[in-house]
Design an enzyme around this catalytic site. Structure first.
Site, PDB file in Angstrom:
ATOM      1  N   LYS A  99       0.839  -1.201   0.000  1.00  0.00           N
ATOM      2  CA  LYS A  99       0.000   0.000   0.000  1.00  0.00           C
ATOM      3  C   LYS A  99       0.878   1.255   0.000  1.00  0.00           C
ATOM      4  CE  LYS A  99      -0.372  -0.327   5.000  1.00  0.00           C
ATOM      5  NZ  LYS A  99      -1.022  -1.103   6.053  1.00  0.00           N
ATOM      6  N   ARG A 146     -11.011  -0.796  14.031  1.00  0.00           N
ATOM      7  CA  ARG A 146     -10.923   0.069  12.854  1.00  0.00           C
ATOM      8  C   ARG A 146     -12.047  -0.387  11.932  1.00  0.00           C
ATOM      9  NH1 ARG A 146      -4.979   0.569  10.135  1.00  0.00           N
ATOM     10  NH2 ARG A 146      -5.430  -1.535   9.455  1.00  0.00           N
ATOM     11  N   HIS A 195      -6.437  -8.164  11.881  1.00  0.00           N
ATOM     12  CA  HIS A 195      -5.200  -7.386  11.963  1.00  0.00           C
ATOM     13  C   HIS A 195      -4.870  -7.148  13.429  1.00  0.00           C
ATOM     14  CE1 HIS A 195      -2.041  -4.885  10.424  1.00  0.00           C
ATOM     15  NE2 HIS A 195      -2.557  -3.751  10.842  1.00  0.00           N
ATOM     16  N   ARG A 225       0.859 -11.503   6.025  1.00  0.00           N
ATOM     17  CA  ARG A 225       0.897 -10.220   5.298  1.00  0.00           C
ATOM     18  C   ARG A 225       2.097  -9.420   5.765  1.00  0.00           C
ATOM     19  NH1 ARG A 225      -4.315 -10.089   7.465  1.00  0.00           N
ATOM     20  NH2 ARG A 225      -3.625  -8.414   8.833  1.00  0.00           N
ATOM     21  N   TYR A 254      16.043  30.855   7.336  1.00  0.00           N
ATOM     22  CA  TYR A 254      14.828  31.525   7.812  1.00  0.00           C
ATOM     23  C   TYR A 254      14.815  31.617   9.328  1.00  0.00           C
ATOM     24  CZ  TYR A 254      12.574  30.908   3.228  1.00  0.00           C
ATOM     25  OH  TYR A 254      12.242  30.946   1.912  1.00  0.00           O
ATOM     26  N   CYS A 284      14.502  24.282   4.786  1.00  0.00           N
ATOM     27  CA  CYS A 284      13.633  25.041   3.873  1.00  0.00           C
ATOM     28  C   CYS A 284      12.794  24.057   3.047  1.00  0.00           C
ATOM     29  CB  CYS A 284      14.447  25.904   2.922  1.00  0.00           C
ATOM     30  SG  CYS A 284      15.733  26.877   3.690  1.00  0.00           S
ATOM     31  N   MET A 285      11.968  24.591   2.171  1.00  0.00           N
ATOM     32  CA  MET A 285      11.138  23.723   1.333  1.00  0.00           C
ATOM     33  C   MET A 285      12.008  22.869   0.398  1.00  0.00           C
ATOM     34  SD  MET A 285       8.059  24.737  -1.283  1.00  0.00           S
ATOM     35  CE  MET A 285       7.150  25.702  -0.093  1.00  0.00           C
ATOM     36  N   ASP A 286      13.047  23.498  -0.182  1.00  0.00           N
ATOM     37  CA  ASP A 286      13.841  22.810  -1.205  1.00  0.00           C
ATOM     38  C   ASP A 286      15.315  22.655  -0.843  1.00  0.00           C
ATOM     39  OD1 ASP A 286      11.502  23.168  -2.842  1.00  0.00           O
ATOM     40  OD2 ASP A 286      12.180  25.225  -3.111  1.00  0.00           O
TER      41      ASP A 286
HETATM   42  C1  LIG Z   1      -0.325  -2.179   6.629  1.00  0.00           C
HETATM   43  C2  LIG Z   1      -0.967  -3.455   6.922  1.00  0.00           C
HETATM   44  C3  LIG Z   1      -0.209  -4.622   7.013  1.00  0.00           C
HETATM   45  C4  LIG Z   1       1.303  -4.634   6.968  1.00  0.00           C
HETATM   46  O1  LIG Z   1       1.801  -4.230   8.216  1.00  0.00           O
HETATM   47  P1  LIG Z   1       3.382  -4.231   8.506  1.00  0.00           P
HETATM   48  O2  LIG Z   1       3.468  -3.872   9.926  1.00  0.00           O
HETATM   49  O3  LIG Z   1       3.957  -3.199   7.619  1.00  0.00           O
HETATM   50  O4  LIG Z   1       3.861  -5.587   8.180  1.00  0.00           O
HETATM   51  C5  LIG Z   1      -0.880  -5.818   7.177  1.00  0.00           C
HETATM   52  N1  LIG Z   1      -2.232  -5.854   7.257  1.00  0.00           N
HETATM   53  C6  LIG Z   1      -2.985  -4.743   7.200  1.00  0.00           C
HETATM   54  C7  LIG Z   1      -4.472  -4.858   7.313  1.00  0.00           C
HETATM   55  C8  LIG Z   1      -2.382  -3.503   7.038  1.00  0.00           C
HETATM   56  O5  LIG Z   1      -3.139  -2.398   6.988  1.00  0.00           O
END
Ligand SMILES: *Cc1c(COP(=O)(O)O)cnc(C)c1O
Length: 369
Positions: A34, A129, A158, A210, A249, A295-297
């Site tokens: 993601k 969540r 999760h 995951r 700045y 700074c920004m850049d």
């Molecule tokens: C981001 C996410 C993960 C991965 O988590 P890590 O800590 O980066 O391994 C797994 N499952 C869900 C639902 C997530 O949102």
């Protein structure tokens, strides 16, 4: 790339990390890519993780899933976050799996033609969540979706504290196991472990893990992971200061006698946030300090000896770990890398060669010329 600020992404090391974790858990791997693979470039990381043996890629939204499809990734693809039920035709057409996360979503979904939609049920076991908290409701959702001809491809949860609270993780897992066993059906994909749980949590309810952050070498438990990403810039000017002159700045820094200041083409618009003022960078074999406001850049650093124009500067990498940088900024490595903006060129190393240097904004503008 013309501006000399770049993030190096070593895809070989990402592959090694995936293989190390796969060997630890001995399950299928869902690579969580993601947010543009945590800022590292989703299609590049996708090619590497597929080569290393990942069997599914997960992203947070349909938009992110479509980017991977458009770039040519044809394998299994799951949206972990909430999607709109009205986008179901697109998900079916592109063969993208989605998450059923609430009864409201299920009711909207089954009003449409769901035939062939791949669905993973999300069980909320304590993160609070998205997902079903109630087992009865979960079962109801399962039946409704199955009757609507969805393909019930998976079930998952999760963990909120896999890095810190074993008791809570055990409790969450027990709820998940109960939920999975309450449905008289064998899901092809059952998954609960994120990176940290993958490295230490032993259970035989799930059949896939995951992993996100550990692809980049960050782990609470796993040893032997490699650090594939580093951030660099180059000195483009140095100047010798007189005592009493100020930098940047707000004139927040005053030079002493004979101080040398180098200016770098990196700033908060690159994700090098202003809180970096006073932190260290690494240049020409030693540490140097960021002085004055970022700074920004551009950013100014105090160096002990003059260096040639073009001398590379490490922001994080071999000499300054991403974890140390995150600690010093009171945040987590995830946030640092996700914030590295599209303006920073990505340099990919794969199969031991520099593959590609990509500045996404420059590339897009050239394509539309
Ligand atoms: C981001 C996410 C993960 C991965 O988590 P890590 O800590 O980066 O391994 C797994 N499952 C869900 C639902 C997530 O949102």
């Amino acid at each position: 790339m013309y501006r000399k600020t770049w993030m190096e992404v070593n895809l070989d090391k990402i592959e090694n990390n995936l293989k190390t974790l796969k060997a630890i858990c001995n399950k299928r791997i869902i690579a969580v890519l993601k947010a543009d693979a945590y800022g590292c470039g989703d299609i590049h990381v996708a090619r590497a993780v597929v080569e290393a043996g990942a069997q599914m890629i997960a992203v947070s939204s349909l938009d992110e899933a479509l980017v991977l499809r458009n770039e040519g990734y044809q394998g299994k693809l799951l949206i972990l976050g909430a999607s709109e039920a009205s986008d179901i035709p697109m998900m079916i057409k592109e063969n993208i799996s989605c998450t059923a996360y609430s009864m409201d979503w299920v009711k909207l979904a089954i009003r449409q033609d769901c035939h062939g939609l791949n669905v993973h049920l999300k069980v909320d076991t304590g993160m609070n969540r998205i997902g079903f908290r109630d087992i009865h409701e979960l079962n109801q959702a399962f039946s409704l979706l199955k009757d609507a001809q969805c393909s019930m491809e998976g079930i998952f949860t999760h963990f909120c504290c896999a890095d810190s609270d074993i008791d809570l993780t055990n409790k969450q897992f027990a709820r998940f196991k109960e939920a999975v066993e309450s449905i008289p059906y064998t899901f092809p994909w059952v998954h609960c472990d994120n990176s940290d749980a993958t490295a230490f949590f032993k259970e035989d309810t799930s059949n896939a893990c995951r992993i996100g952050i550990s692809l980049y070498g960050i782990s609470t438990y796993a040893k032997d992971l490699e650090y594939p990403i580093s951030l660099y810039t180059k000195v483009f000017m140095t100047k010798h200061m007189h005592a009493g002159e100020t930098i940047g700045y707000g004139a927040t820094y005053t030079a002493g006698e004979n101080e040398i200041i180098a200016t770098l083409p990196i700033g908060y618009a690159d994700g090098f946030i202003r809180a970096n003022q006073g932190r260290k960078v690494y240049v020409d074999g030693e540490y140097a300090t960021v002085v004055g406001r970022v700074c920004m850049d551009q950013t100014m650093i105090h160096i002990n000896k003059d260096v040639p124009i073009g001398t590379p500067v490490e922001i994080f990498g071999e000499h300054i770990s991403l974890e140390d940088m995150a600690n010093e900024l009171h945040t987590i490595p995830y946030e640092i890398i996700c914030l590295i903006s599209g303006r920073v060129t990505r340099r990919y190393i794969w199969h031991h060669q520099i593959q590609d240097e990509e500045n996404s904004r420059l590339v897009k503008s050239l394509q539309s010329r």
